[in-house]
Design an enzyme around this catalytic site. Structure first.
Site, PDB file in Angstrom:
ATOM      1  N   GLY A 185       0.761  -1.501  -0.305  1.00  0.00           N
ATOM      2  CA  GLY A 185      -0.195  -0.131   0.264  1.00  0.00           C
ATOM      3  C   GLY A 185       0.897   1.114  -0.214  1.00  0.00           C
ATOM      4  O   GLY A 185       1.751   1.893   0.833  1.00  0.00           O
ATOM      5  N   ALA A 186       0.394   2.390  -0.890  1.00  0.00           N
ATOM      6  CA  ALA A 186       1.169   3.649  -1.014  1.00  0.00           C
ATOM      7  C   ALA A 186       0.785   4.357  -1.046  1.00  0.00           C
ATOM      8  O   ALA A 186       0.359   5.578  -1.743  1.00  0.00           O
ATOM      9  CB  ALA A 186       1.639   3.226  -2.567  1.00  0.00           C
ATOM     10  N   GLU A 215     -16.086  19.292   4.237  1.00  0.00           N
ATOM     11  CA  GLU A 215     -15.491  19.414   3.184  1.00  0.00           C
ATOM     12  C   GLU A 215     -15.933  19.889   2.319  1.00  0.00           C
ATOM     13  O   GLU A 215     -15.261  19.732   1.684  1.00  0.00           O
ATOM     14  CB  GLU A 215     -14.005  18.676   3.258  1.00  0.00           C
ATOM     15  CG  GLU A 215     -13.239  18.901   4.940  1.00  0.00           C
ATOM     16  CD  GLU A 215     -12.471  18.537   4.883  1.00  0.00           C
ATOM     17  OE1 GLU A 215     -11.556  17.502   4.900  1.00  0.00           O
ATOM     18  OE2 GLU A 215     -10.648  19.402   5.665  1.00  0.00           O
ATOM     19  N   ALA A 261      -4.706  10.770   8.801  1.00  0.00           N
ATOM     20  CA  ALA A 261      -3.242  10.963   7.380  1.00  0.00           C
ATOM     21  C   ALA A 261      -2.049  11.252   8.869  1.00  0.00           C
ATOM     22  O   ALA A 261      -0.646  10.868   9.127  1.00  0.00           O
ATOM     23  CB  ALA A 261      -3.038  12.601   5.927  1.00  0.00           C
ATOM     24  N   LYS A 271      -4.146  24.836   6.861  1.00  0.00           N
ATOM     25  CA  LYS A 271      -4.448  23.596   5.855  1.00  0.00           C
ATOM     26  C   LYS A 271      -3.214  23.565   4.893  1.00  0.00           C
ATOM     27  O   LYS A 271      -2.537  22.332   4.694  1.00  0.00           O
ATOM     28  CB  LYS A 271      -5.937  23.348   5.540  1.00  0.00           C
ATOM     29  CG  LYS A 271      -6.200  21.878   4.785  1.00  0.00           C
ATOM     30  CD  LYS A 271      -6.943  21.260   5.889  1.00  0.00           C
ATOM     31  CE  LYS A 271      -7.982  20.649   5.174  1.00  0.00           C
ATOM     32  NZ  LYS A 271      -7.397  19.064   5.749  1.00  0.00           N
TER      33      LYS A 271
HETATM   34  P1  FAD Z   1      -4.944   5.423   2.555  1.00  0.00           P
HETATM   35  O1  FAD Z   1      -4.193   6.816   1.772  1.00  0.00           O
HETATM   36  O2  FAD Z   1      -6.080   5.088   2.956  1.00  0.00           O
HETATM   37  O3  FAD Z   1      -4.208   4.705   1.428  1.00  0.00           O
HETATM   38  C1  FAD Z   1      -3.418   3.142   1.074  1.00  0.00           C
HETATM   39  C2  FAD Z   1      -3.219   2.882  -0.709  1.00  0.00           C
HETATM   40  O4  FAD Z   1      -3.369   1.532  -0.746  1.00  0.00           O
HETATM   41  C3  FAD Z   1      -3.682   3.359  -1.491  1.00  0.00           C
HETATM   42  O5  FAD Z   1      -2.924   3.998  -2.130  1.00  0.00           O
HETATM   43  C4  FAD Z   1      -4.464   2.433  -2.179  1.00  0.00           C
HETATM   44  O6  FAD Z   1      -4.104   1.758  -3.417  1.00  0.00           O
HETATM   45  C5  FAD Z   1      -3.572   1.118  -1.885  1.00  0.00           C
HETATM   46  N1  FAD Z   1      -4.453  -0.281  -1.977  1.00  0.00           N
HETATM   47  C6  FAD Z   1      -5.481  -0.529  -1.065  1.00  0.00           C
HETATM   48  N2  FAD Z   1      -5.828  -1.822  -1.123  1.00  0.00           N
HETATM   49  C7  FAD Z   1      -4.832  -2.349  -2.354  1.00  0.00           C
HETATM   50  C8  FAD Z   1      -4.505  -3.731  -2.345  1.00  0.00           C
HETATM   51  N3  FAD Z   1      -5.500  -4.863  -2.270  1.00  0.00           N
HETATM   52  N4  FAD Z   1      -3.832  -3.873  -3.476  1.00  0.00           N
HETATM   53  C9  FAD Z   1      -2.483  -2.962  -3.373  1.00  0.00           C
HETATM   54  N5  FAD Z   1      -2.596  -1.634  -2.894  1.00  0.00           N
HETATM   55  C10 FAD Z   1      -3.749  -1.766  -2.271  1.00  0.00           C
HETATM   56  N6  FAD Z   1      -6.949  12.915   7.447  1.00  0.00           N
HETATM   57  C11 FAD Z   1      -5.747  14.252   8.238  1.00  0.00           C
HETATM   58  O7  FAD Z   1      -4.818  14.477   8.954  1.00  0.00           O
HETATM   59  N7  FAD Z   1      -6.094  15.252   8.331  1.00  0.00           N
HETATM   60  C12 FAD Z   1      -6.979  15.477   6.748  1.00  0.00           C
HETATM   61  O8  FAD Z   1      -7.287  16.486   6.518  1.00  0.00           O
HETATM   62  C13 FAD Z   1      -7.558  14.199   6.350  1.00  0.00           C
HETATM   63  N8  FAD Z   1      -8.772  15.075   5.281  1.00  0.00           N
HETATM   64  C14 FAD Z   1      -9.206  13.697   4.532  1.00  0.00           C
HETATM   65  C15 FAD Z   1     -10.778  14.125   3.287  1.00  0.00           C
HETATM   66  C16 FAD Z   1     -10.562  13.422   3.569  1.00  0.00           C
HETATM   67  C17 FAD Z   1     -11.786  12.934   1.648  1.00  0.00           C
HETATM   68  C18 FAD Z   1     -11.067  11.313   3.440  1.00  0.00           C
HETATM   69  C19 FAD Z   1     -11.348  10.064   3.266  1.00  0.00           C
HETATM   70  C20 FAD Z   1     -10.457  11.178   4.599  1.00  0.00           C
HETATM   71  C21 FAD Z   1      -8.968  12.571   4.884  1.00  0.00           C
HETATM   72  N9  FAD Z   1      -8.244  12.100   5.713  1.00  0.00           N
HETATM   73  C22 FAD Z   1      -7.720  13.271   6.403  1.00  0.00           C
HETATM   74  C23 FAD Z   1      -7.858  10.989   6.684  1.00  0.00           C
HETATM   75  C24 FAD Z   1      -6.763  10.031   6.157  1.00  0.00           C
HETATM   76  O9  FAD Z   1      -6.701  10.347   4.144  1.00  0.00           O
HETATM   77  C25 FAD Z   1      -6.781   8.722   5.776  1.00  0.00           C
HETATM   78  O10 FAD Z   1      -6.281   8.161   7.126  1.00  0.00           O
HETATM   79  C26 FAD Z   1      -4.938   8.268   5.072  1.00  0.00           C
HETATM   80  O11 FAD Z   1      -5.475   8.271   3.598  1.00  0.00           O
HETATM   81  C27 FAD Z   1      -4.849   6.986   5.969  1.00  0.00           C
HETATM   82  O12 FAD Z   1      -3.679   6.509   5.048  1.00  0.00           O
HETATM   83  P2  FAD Z   1      -3.510   5.178   4.974  1.00  0.00           P
HETATM   84  O13 FAD Z   1      -2.000   5.053   4.681  1.00  0.00           O
HETATM   85  O14 FAD Z   1      -3.376   4.296   5.978  1.00  0.00           O
HETATM   86  O15 FAD Z   1      -3.345   4.295   3.022  1.00  0.00           O
HETATM   87  P1  NAD Z   2     -16.712   9.891  10.146  1.00  0.00           P
HETATM   88  O1  NAD Z   2     -16.862   8.176  11.023  1.00  0.00           O
HETATM   89  O2  NAD Z   2     -15.819  10.596  11.005  1.00  0.00           O
HETATM   90  O3  NAD Z   2     -17.507  10.528  10.617  1.00  0.00           O
HETATM   91  C1  NAD Z   2     -19.203  10.234  10.093  1.00  0.00           C
HETATM   92  C2  NAD Z   2     -20.270  11.418   9.728  1.00  0.00           C
HETATM   93  O4  NAD Z   2     -21.546  10.746   9.342  1.00  0.00           O
HETATM   94  C3  NAD Z   2     -20.483  11.218  11.736  1.00  0.00           C
HETATM   95  O5  NAD Z   2     -20.369  11.790  11.775  1.00  0.00           O
HETATM   96  C4  NAD Z   2     -21.560   9.928  11.738  1.00  0.00           C
HETATM   97  O6  NAD Z   2     -22.729  10.570  13.261  1.00  0.00           O
HETATM   98  C5  NAD Z   2     -21.905  10.125  10.764  1.00  0.00           C
HETATM   99  N1  NAD Z   2     -23.726   9.403  10.147  1.00  0.00           N
HETATM  100  C6  NAD Z   2     -23.227   7.700  10.671  1.00  0.00           C
HETATM  101  N2  NAD Z   2     -24.111   7.212   9.770  1.00  0.00           N
HETATM  102  C7  NAD Z   2     -24.939   7.860   9.593  1.00  0.00           C
HETATM  103  C8  NAD Z   2     -26.094   7.556   8.844  1.00  0.00           C
HETATM  104  N3  NAD Z   2     -26.742   6.103   8.296  1.00  0.00           N
HETATM  105  N4  NAD Z   2     -26.945   8.836   8.186  1.00  0.00           N
HETATM  106  C9  NAD Z   2     -26.503  10.016   8.914  1.00  0.00           C
HETATM  107  N5  NAD Z   2     -25.272  10.406   9.178  1.00  0.00           N
HETATM  108  C10 NAD Z   2     -24.440   9.445   9.282  1.00  0.00           C
HETATM  109  O7  NAD Z   2     -16.374  10.093   8.756  1.00  0.00           O
HETATM  110  P2  NAD Z   2     -15.285  10.449   8.102  1.00  0.00           P
HETATM  111  O8  NAD Z   2     -15.585  12.053   8.447  1.00  0.00           O
HETATM  112  O9  NAD Z   2     -15.327   9.852   6.598  1.00  0.00           O
HETATM  113  O10 NAD Z   2     -13.967  10.810   8.211  1.00  0.00           O
HETATM  114  C11 NAD Z   2     -13.149   9.713   8.608  1.00  0.00           C
HETATM  115  C12 NAD Z   2     -12.171   9.713   9.355  1.00  0.00           C
HETATM  116  O11 NAD Z   2     -10.826  10.244   8.222  1.00  0.00           O
HETATM  117  C13 NAD Z   2     -11.594  10.581  10.067  1.00  0.00           C
HETATM  118  O12 NAD Z   2     -10.927   9.681  11.159  1.00  0.00           O
HETATM  119  C14 NAD Z   2     -11.487  12.171  10.302  1.00  0.00           C
HETATM  120  O13 NAD Z   2     -11.245  12.249  11.307  1.00  0.00           O
HETATM  121  C15 NAD Z   2     -10.911  11.630   8.986  1.00  0.00           C
HETATM  122  N6  NAD Z   2     -10.617  13.089   8.403  1.00  0.00           N
HETATM  123  C16 NAD Z   2     -10.643  14.228   8.724  1.00  0.00           C
HETATM  124  C17 NAD Z   2     -10.135  15.048   7.890  1.00  0.00           C
HETATM  125  C18 NAD Z   2      -9.745  16.392   8.595  1.00  0.00           C
HETATM  126  O14 NAD Z   2      -9.238  16.316   8.938  1.00  0.00           O
HETATM  127  N7  NAD Z   2      -9.673  17.824   8.028  1.00  0.00           N
HETATM  128  C19 NAD Z   2     -10.700  15.371   7.083  1.00  0.00           C
HETATM  129  C20 NAD Z   2     -11.878  14.117   6.832  1.00  0.00           C
HETATM  130  C21 NAD Z   2     -11.571  13.161   6.871  1.00  0.00           C
END
Ligand code: FAD
Ligand code: NAD
Length: 402
Positions: free
Chosen positions: A10-11, A168, A315, A376
């Site tokens: 996983g990257a 977001e 992350a 950010k």
């Molecule tokens: P991931 O980033 O999930 O990457 C996993 C990698 O594994 C990917 O490259 C994928 O392609 C690869 N992979 C998966 N399955 C396989 C397989 N079977 N074979 C080969 N490769 C595979 N966190 C913060 O701290 N700050 C933020 O602002 C924030 N914003 C977010 C915004 C959004 C929209 C989302 C969805 C999440 C956000 N998060 C944020 C949470 C954060 O992105 C995740 O916690 C983080 O990406 C986890 O990193 P990871 O290294 O576990 O893997």
């Molecule tokens: P989350 O689990 O943090 O939030 C999900 C939300 O959906 C909760 O508020 C929950 O009450 C609601 N929910 C659950 N079931 C529901 C239902 N049936 N109907 C309506 N609402 C429902 O998930 P996320 O926002 O995807 O975040 C995932 C992870 O990524 C978290 O750890 C978060 O901290 C991280 N993340 C961080 C950032 C950031 O730091 N800026 C941004 C995005 C995600």
């Protein structure tokens, strides 16, 4: 002498940081390092909501793995992991198999639908580049149909969950609406973004003053919040929601499920003891009972000693774990030095509300508005700096601060 084989799966944030640290720590003669990922690119998951809303092109979010790693020191295999056999120290890929002496599992997260009927079939999720691109294209196509079919549900986007991802995403989409309205000749008042949250507040657990700021600003931009309302079902026509005993159907052609994540299910399918795809690691980031298997990122589960609950998967923690895991592998491989216990240094959380607005708590201080938005971008650029130095920041960073 046979060189030890280190395989990183996983990257994502965790896998990439572990790999670039390992390549710095080991010479080619000391160890064979292999990185496996299903795509040729690494993407910054934390920017995917912008790609999904169409405010940032996905090519800005992803980078070619071979441009970041040193391919003279790390072998990169683009393939999908289908099974891990820890007892045999083997990984099964779609096209081949790998043996390892030390394994790093960093397979990230997937969307968690909690068994809610119809979500898998009828809702999108913001989990990777493909999903984000699909959402952007789908919204544009639905909007392009409106002038022909005039069905209101074409212009209604429902977002499940007002967690950080949901907030977001609706913020980015709300910012893009004026452009979409002009592009597709739409009546502005018909475009709806409905954010449905089951908990009694948006961003449950976050600072209430900052939550109020976010909700007010988003409502001003036209986002409708349904707080204390749970999505019960997704159908071909939209979603069914319930607030107490009141059940309602919201008709929509675009439902985005952002209401929960879990660790990659491959982790438990491979026989590791896991809770929703996350392995409760020991103090050195190893899978219990497997001193040769290290876990990073969303595949890992660590309990916060302050509240006895798991740290949210982020992350930020994945990056810190990557440093720790690379160090502990080097100590284990060389048989010298001290293993380091992992301890999370939480620097805070910043939630973007579009390119020019945000809310956050950084080093214990509240920030909002443009200051949060600048913060950010600094966080995003810092990650790129850690990964590839100043050149990567110049190439891929967010350098437009206002
Ligand atoms: P991931 O980033 O999930 O990457 C996993 C990698 O594994 C990917 O490259 C994928 O392609 C690869 N992979 C998966 N399955 C396989 C397989 N079977 N074979 C080969 N490769 C595979 N966190 C913060 O701290 N700050 C933020 O602002 C924030 N914003 C977010 C915004 C959004 C929209 C989302 C969805 C999440 C956000 N998060 C944020 C949470 C954060 O992105 C995740 O916690 C983080 O990406 C986890 O990193 P990871 O290294 O576990 O893997
Ligand atoms: P989350 O689990 O943090 O939030 C999900 C939300 O959906 C909760 O508020 C929950 O009450 C609601 N929910 C659950 N079931 C529901 C239902 N049936 N109907 C309506 N609402 C429902 O998930 P996320 O926002 O995807 O975040 C995932 C992870 O990524 C978290 O750890 C978060 O901290 C991280 N993340 C961080 C950032 C950031 O730091 N800026 C941004 C995005 C995600």
């Amino acid at each position: 002498m046979r060189k030890p084989k280190i395989v990183v799966l996983g990257a994502g944030y965790g896998g990439m940081i572990t790999t670039v640290r390992l390549q710095k720590m080991f010479s080619v003669s000391e160890a064979d390092i292999t990185l496996v990922n299903n795509n040729s690119y690494h993407y910054q998951t934390t920017w995917l909501h912008e790609n999904a809303a169409g405010t940032l092109h996905h090519d800005k979010t992803r980078l070619n793995i071979k441009d970041v790693i040193d391919t003279s020191k790390v072998q990169f295999i683009q393939d999908t992991v289908v099974d891990i056999k820890p007892a045999e120290k083997r990984v099964i890929l779609h096209n081949s198999e790998l043996e390892y002496d030390y394994l790093v599992v960093g397979l990230g997260f997937e969307s968690e639908t909690f068994g809610i009927k119809g979500l898998k079939e009828h809702a999108f999720s913001i989990a990777n580049i493909n999903g984000a691109r699909q959402i952007r294209d789908h919204i544009e196509y639905m909007f392009s149909l409106y002038p022909i079919e005039k069905r209101d549900e074409l212009l209604t986007v429902v977002v499940g969950g007002a967690g950080f991802t949901g907030i977001e995403f609706v913020a980015e989409l709300a910012n893009r609406v004026p452009e979409l309205v002009e592009e597709y000749d739409l009546p502005r008042e018909k475009v709806r973004i409905v954010c449905v949250e089951a908990a009694p507040t948006a961003l449950p657990g976050f600072d209430p003053e900052l939550v109020e700021y976010a909700v007010k600003h988003l409502e001003k931009k036209g986002v409708e919040f349904r707080i204390g309302t749970a999505i019960k079902e997704a159908t071909e026509d939209g979603i069914i929601v319930a607030k107490g005993d009141d059940v309602e159907e919201i008709k929509s052609e675009t439902v985005v499920w952002a209401a929960g994540v879990r660790g990659n299910s491959l982790v438990e399918q491979s026989g590791f003891e896991a809770m929703r795809g996350r392995i409760k690691v020991d103090e050195y980031m190893r899978a219990p009972g497997h001193d040769d298997v290290f876990i990073v990122g969303d595949s890992a589960l660590i309990i916060n000693p302050e509240n006895d609950r798991p740290y949210p998967p982020t992350a930020q923690i994945a990056i810190q774990e990557g440093y720790n895991v690379a160090h502990n592998i080097a100590v284990t491989v060389r048989g010298k030095g001290e293993l380091e216990k992992f301890s999370f240094d939480n620097k805070g959380t910043v939630c973007s509300l579009g390119h020019d607005d945000g809310i956050g708590v950084v080093f214990g201080k509240k920030v909002f508005g443009w200051k949060a938005s600048v913060m950010k971008k600094v966080i995003d650029n810092r990650y790129l700096f850690l990964l590839g130095g100043p050149l990567l920041v110049l190439k891929k960073g967010k350098l437009k601060f206002f």
